[in-house]
Design an enzyme around this catalytic site. Structure first.
Site, PDB file in Angstrom:
ATOM      1  N   LYS A  34     -28.122 -78.855  65.895  1.00 29.61           N
ATOM      2  CA  LYS A  34     -27.559 -77.501  65.347  1.00 29.61           C
ATOM      3  C   LYS A  34     -26.726 -78.232  64.311  1.00 29.61           C
ATOM      4  O   LYS A  34     -25.715 -78.927  64.065  1.00 29.61           O
ATOM      5  CB  LYS A  34     -26.918 -76.365  66.544  1.00 29.61           C
ATOM      6  CG  LYS A  34     -27.238 -75.826  67.151  1.00 29.61           C
ATOM      7  CD  LYS A  34     -26.544 -75.067  68.596  1.00 29.61           C
ATOM      8  CE  LYS A  34     -26.462 -73.321  67.618  1.00 29.61           C
ATOM      9  NZ  LYS A  34     -25.785 -72.780  68.476  1.00 29.61           N
TER      10      LYS A  34
HETATM   11  C1  E4P Z   1     -26.148 -69.486  69.013  1.00 31.56           C
HETATM   12  O1  E4P Z   1     -26.798 -70.174  68.774  1.00 31.56           O
HETATM   13  C2  E4P Z   1     -24.965 -69.093  68.830  1.00 31.56           C
HETATM   14  O2  E4P Z   1     -24.337 -70.202  68.919  1.00 31.56           O
HETATM   15  C3  E4P Z   1     -24.931 -68.517  68.849  1.00 31.56           C
HETATM   16  O3  E4P Z   1     -25.285 -67.106  69.678  1.00 31.56           O
HETATM   17  C4  E4P Z   1     -23.380 -67.576  68.799  1.00 31.56           C
HETATM   18  O4  E4P Z   1     -23.383 -66.033  69.417  1.00 31.56           O
HETATM   19  P1  E4P Z   1     -22.216 -65.233  68.740  1.00 31.56           P
HETATM   20  O5  E4P Z   1     -21.859 -64.633  67.251  1.00 31.56           O
HETATM   21  O6  E4P Z   1     -21.572 -63.910  69.730  1.00 31.56           O
HETATM   22  O7  E4P Z   1     -20.733 -66.618  69.064  1.00 31.56           O
END
Ligand code: E4P
Length: 219
Positions: A87
């Site tokens: 990521k």
């Molecule tokens: C996924 O890859 C993200 O890190 C995650 O969905 C973030 O979610 P949030 O906005 O609820 O923290």
């Protein structure tokens, strides 16, 4: 649309995997911290444990701010498990890192995407998948799902192969909306996964079938 589970909690991953509906896992530094994972070694051990539980892509986020650091972290993460997605945030340094990692053949999950332009840039740099953050856009008064629809539609029109992963999913409504929008994947917290199961007519239907079965003298 495939479903991934958005957590670093082993029990939730085990429970989700048992349902047979989860084909990948997304983690991020906040989710890792929530599980007490406070350093690189612990993160690696946790990711390897997840990989033993679930046979699918696991997204692991870098924490460097500069491209060079992101690339070094990404290359290291890529060695941890058989199916890593690294990521990388949608920043200037991030796009540079995406381009380098993609040339290495490493699959990049472009994270923290909040605009079509960021998605277009990532696709050009070589993102394997882009993650528009639905809930966080909702939080600031925008329709987060519009961004998912927009990216899916433009990528289709332009024949861009980068997949669209609806992230920051907060409700079961987001899941059905993401599917209608044509997202390839939605990553959902475990509690949202359970919400997706729920329907009062299913529960009352099960009760009625059991009651009728009992009334006919069956046990
Ligand atoms: C996924 O890859 C993200 O890190 C995650 O969905 C973030 O979610 P949030 O906005 O609820 O923290």
């Amino acid at each position: 649309m495939k479903l991934f589970i958005d957590t670093a909690n082993m029990q939730e991953i085990r429970d989700g995997a048992r349902l047979g509906v989860i084909s990948g896992v997304t983690t991020n530094p906040s989710l890792a911290a929530m599980e007490g994972i406070g350093n690189r070694e612990n993160y690696r051990a946790a990711v390897q444990e997840i990989s033993d539980i679930l046979d699918g892509p696991i997204s692991v986020e870098v924490v460097s701010l500069e491209a060079e650091g992101m690339v070094a972290e990404g290359r290291e993460i890529a060695e941890w498990i058989p199916n890593p997605w690294v990521k990388i945030p949608s920043t200037v340094a991030g796009f540079e890192a995406i381009a380098t990692l993609a040339k290495d053949g490493i699959k990049v999950n472009q994270t923290l995407c909040f605009s079509l332009n960021q998605a277009l840039l990532g696709a050009q740099a070589g993102s394997f998948v882009v993650s528009p953050f639905v809930g966080r856009l909702d939080d600031i008064g925008q329709q987060g799902m519009d961004l998912v629809e927009d990216i899916v539609s433009v990528f289709r029109q332009q024949k861009i192969e980068t997949q669209v992963l609806a992230a920051s999913v907060r409700t079961s409504l987001h899941c059905s909306q993401a599917a209608r929008a044509g997202a390839h994947i939605a990553t959902v917290p475990y509690k949202v996964l359970l919400q997706m199961v729920q329907h009062p007519l299913t529960d009352s239907g099960v009760s009625r079938f059991l009651s009728d079965w009992g009334k006919a003298g069956n046990s």
